[in-house]
Design an enzyme around this catalytic site. Structure first.
Site, mmCIF file in Angstrom:
data_model
loop_
_atom_site.group_PDB
_atom_site.id
_atom_site.type_symbol
_atom_site.label_atom_id
_atom_site.label_comp_id
_atom_site.label_asym_id
_atom_site.label_seq_id
_atom_site.Cartn_x
_atom_site.Cartn_y
_atom_site.Cartn_z
ATOM 1 N N CYS A 135 28.154 31.764 32.975
ATOM 2 C CA CYS A 135 27.388 32.817 33.644
ATOM 3 C C CYS A 135 25.888 32.810 33.362
ATOM 4 C CB CYS A 135 27.980 34.203 33.408
ATOM 5 S SG CYS A 135 29.300 34.332 32.259
ATOM 6 N N ARG A 175 34.915 26.042 23.769
ATOM 7 C CA ARG A 175 35.083 27.200 22.904
ATOM 8 C C ARG A 175 35.826 26.788 21.655
ATOM 9 N NH1 ARG A 175 36.840 31.762 27.432
ATOM 10 N NH2 ARG A 175 35.023 31.400 28.752
ATOM 11 N N GLN A 180 36.335 25.748 34.059
ATOM 12 C CA GLN A 180 36.589 26.998 34.766
ATOM 13 C C GLN A 180 36.237 26.834 36.236
ATOM 14 O OE1 GLN A 180 33.982 29.757 32.667
ATOM 15 N NE2 GLN A 180 35.790 30.847 31.927
ATOM 16 N N ASP A 202 34.686 28.760 38.172
ATOM 17 C CA ASP A 202 33.885 29.968 37.979
ATOM 18 C C ASP A 202 33.057 30.272 39.220
ATOM 19 O OD1 ASP A 202 32.991 32.046 36.497
ATOM 20 O OD2 ASP A 202 31.902 30.855 35.018
ATOM 21 N N HIS A 261 30.030 33.410 40.676
ATOM 22 C CA HIS A 261 29.331 34.684 40.513
ATOM 23 C C HIS A 261 28.802 35.122 41.859
ATOM 24 C CE1 HIS A 261 29.347 32.813 36.510
ATOM 25 N NE2 HIS A 261 29.647 34.041 36.142
ATOM 26 N N LYS A 317 37.699 45.381 35.501
ATOM 27 C CA LYS A 317 38.170 44.106 36.040
ATOM 28 C C LYS A 317 39.561 44.208 36.636
ATOM 29 C CE LYS A 317 40.020 42.583 31.604
ATOM 30 N NZ LYS A 317 40.209 41.475 30.672
ATOM 31 N N HIS A 336 31.849 38.506 38.404
ATOM 32 C CA HIS A 336 32.371 37.234 37.895
ATOM 33 C C HIS A 336 33.779 37.088 38.432
ATOM 34 C CE1 HIS A 336 29.721 37.298 34.143
ATOM 35 N NE2 HIS A 336 29.666 38.556 34.532
#
Length: 572
Positions: free
Chosen positions: A326, A355, A373, A375, A377, A457, A503
């Site tokens: 992000c 991670r 991911q 991912d 946005h 979320k 997200h």
RNA sequence: GCCGGUGUAGCUCAGUGGUAGAGCACUCGAUUCGUAAUCGAGCGGUCGUGCGUUCAAAUCGCAUCACCGGCUCCA
């Protein structure tokens, strides 16, 4: 690629579960009593065999029960057999189970006499005024039988005397006799470490887990289901099908995609890119590391430092392997001045993040240290949030159903304490999520206070071919990052305003989703995903050249085709 | 990270102080045999790694790494 659309036609047969699964009853009151009572019988059996074992807690679970013991001698696999035998003796003795409300002080004295410190702690934590109950197995008249301290290995199971008695501080409920449990409808499954009160700074206990059902048939069905899950284990299939590996020489939790697995990944990625372009997304690429300052600005360094790898020194500067994408998308946003007219901006990236996961938690593709991911946005205006969330839900549904997942569990998580942002904006965002779910017509459960500190979320859990749930997709509204990075756009009146950031990930982690696919399809991928779609088997050397030509033609048409020459050995 | 277990051939595993084994796979040869597993031969391992004990270590001890079952954690 015309052939690809043929390959993806829904008219093609889909692989089905090779083993029909018996429907198991979900956790009913009767099952809970059986399981809870099993936990007590387990504890009684353990204390008969290991008088030095101290009891702690023993609840029922979704499939059975467990009991945590503090015992200086480690339980081994053979002990489980002896304990299970002992449990059957207690069941066959058909002892009565009797609830008794007791006076606090006398119970305390008795627990002290029995040297049960964990039970004393539990007793102390029961709020004053609440009734305290204990459950006897056997007659309450004799109290709890104490067995002589002895070397555990020397102890033979003692005959169950009619006056035998054991009790546990417990709120219940339980069955009324041990004989109500079918001696062939339970099984002990494993012994493993656990911490007192789930806290790793507290005493390390030994947890014995088991499964229990109403009938031997149900137990058998459960064990068959477990067997089916083992058969589908993506670690096993991944190796057998040469899809991926994790190399000891490289380190744990780092995935190597082998050619056949990489073919599948490419199909997934190509599909994903197309689906996102169709849905109005732009695709980004961002680096794998960046200046640590970025993570301090984003707040990750403060909040999630323990999940990040150590920083890397680069010419006196600290650089960080990215644990999330992000902030990079935010930086990309901030490179230019944006107008409200551009909104909504939908930016997606297959971003690989790293991670730190503790070594004991790594698990095949499901839990790794480096993963990709899917991912994205979305930057938008407050009044666009509902429509954007609805768009994400629609895209999610489209993508998941193309992978064969049609059954979801949906969770809405609301404001936790502590959290950032005003009540107004939380209400707005939560309402937007709820509105979108309502328009979509999806049933959902609300997890009060379960949201992220930066916003509410929606989480989706998909149900796989053998009924297991996997959490993959997540949609989060974020007030934190736009604030921390002081993001802006130019509003219609020329003023500078803060955009709202959404997200979202649909697969979650590409590696994990691949693992779920392997298990869902039991390795039998549908044609459009199969690493090998066509295999030619020439039966003689004379057909070899022609077969190669056919394979080449198929490949040019976009099929994943292979020549299998192993049959040629027959005819020369 | 913690507790317990495991680590031997590409795969599945046997081998608890005395010259490393089996089945499958693979290679070569034989066999024209109808739904995975025909016959024979061969290839293949510094027994996870390191240090130690011993005349001698896959085997015993210590350390370390990885994996398995859990706990914990999971932005």
């Amino acid at each position: 690629m015309p052939c690809l659309s043929i390959a993806m036609s829904s008219a093609l047969p889909r692989p089905v579960a090779s083993t029909p699964l018996v429907a198991l009853p979900s956790s009913t009151d009767a099952l809970q009593r059986i399981r809870h009572t099993c936990a007590h019988i387990l504890a009684m059996a353990v204390q008969r065999l290991f008088p030095e074992a101290r009891v702690t807690i023993g609840p029922w679970t979704d499939t059975g029960f467990f009991y945590d013991f503090d015992c200086p001698t480690p339980f081994v696999a053979e002990d489980l057999k002896r304990i299970a035998t002992e449990m059957r003796r207690i069941i066959r003795a058909d002892l009565p189970i009797i609830q008794e409300t007791v006076e606090r002080e006398s119970l305390k004295a008795e627990l002290e006499r029995l040297n049960e410190p964990y039970k004393l702690e539990i007793l102390d934590r029961i709020p004053p005024g609440e009734p305290v109950t204990r459950y006897f197995i056997g007659s309450p008249d004799v109290g709890r039988t104490q067995h002589p301290e002895a070397e555990p290995s020397l102890i033979e199971p003692l005959p169950i005397a009619p006056q035998e008695s054991w009790w546990d501080l417990c709120a219940g409920p339980h069955l009324s006799r041990t004989g109500e449990i079918h001696p062939k409808a339970f099984a002990l499954e494993s012994v493993a470490g656990a911490y007192w009160r789930g806290d790793e700074t507290q005493a390390q206990l030994q947890r014995i887990s088991g499964t229990a059902w109403e009938t031997p048939e149900q137990l058998q069905a459960y064990l068959t289901q477990q067997e089916e899950a083992r058969r589908r284990d993506h670690r096993k299939l991944g190796k057998a099908l040469k899809l991926f590996s994790i190399e000891e020489a490289a380190g744990g939790g780092l995935v190597f995609w082998h050619p056949k697995g990489a073919r599948i990944r490419r199909v997934i990625e190509d599909y994903w890119r197309q689906a996102h372009t169709d849905a109005g997304y732009e695709l980004l690429f961002t680096p794998h590391m960046a200046n640590l300052e970025l993570w301090k600005t984003s707040g990750h360094f403060d909040f999630y430092r323990e999940g990040m790898f150590e920083a890397i020194a680069v010419e006196e500067q600290a650089y960080q392997l990215k644990p999330m994408n992000c902030p990079f998308h935010v930086l990309t946003y901030q490179h230019d001045l944006h107008s409200y007219r551009e909104f909504p901006l939908r930016w997606a990236e297959l971003g690989t993040v790293y991670r730190y996961e503790r070594s004991g938690t790594l698990h095949g593709l499901m839990r790794v240290r480096g993963f990709t991911q899917d991912d994205a946005h979305v930057f938008c205006l407050p009044d666009q949030v509902t429509a954007e969330i609805l768009g994400v839900l629609n895209l999610t549904e489209r993508i998941l159903s193309d992978f064969g997942f049609h059954d979801y569990e949906v969770n809405l998580s609301t404001r936790p304490e502590p959290s950032v942002g005003s009540d107004e904006i939380w209400d707005l965002a939560t309402q937007a999520l709820m509105n979108a779910l309502q328009i979509k017509g999806w049933q959902y459960q609300t997890d009060e206070g379960g949201g992220a500190f930066y916003g509410p979320k929606i989480d989706l859990k998909i149900r796989d071919a053998i009924g297991r749930l996997w959490q993959c997709s997540t949609i989060q509204v974020d007030f934190n990052l736009p604030e921390r990075f002081q993001m802006q756009y130019v509003a219609a009146d020329g003023s500078r305003q803060r955009p709202i950031m959404i997200h979202r990930a649909i697969f979650g982690s590409l590696e994990r989703f691949f693992g779920i696919l392997i298990e869902n399809y039991a390795g039998l991928f549908p044609l459009w995903l199969a690493p090998v779609q066509v295999k030619l088997l020439p039966v003689g050397e004379s057909q070899h050249d022609y077969s190669s030509q056919v394979v080449q033609q198929l490949k040019q048409l976009g099929f994943r085709a292979e020549l299998d020459v192993s049959a040629i050995a027959w005819v020369k």
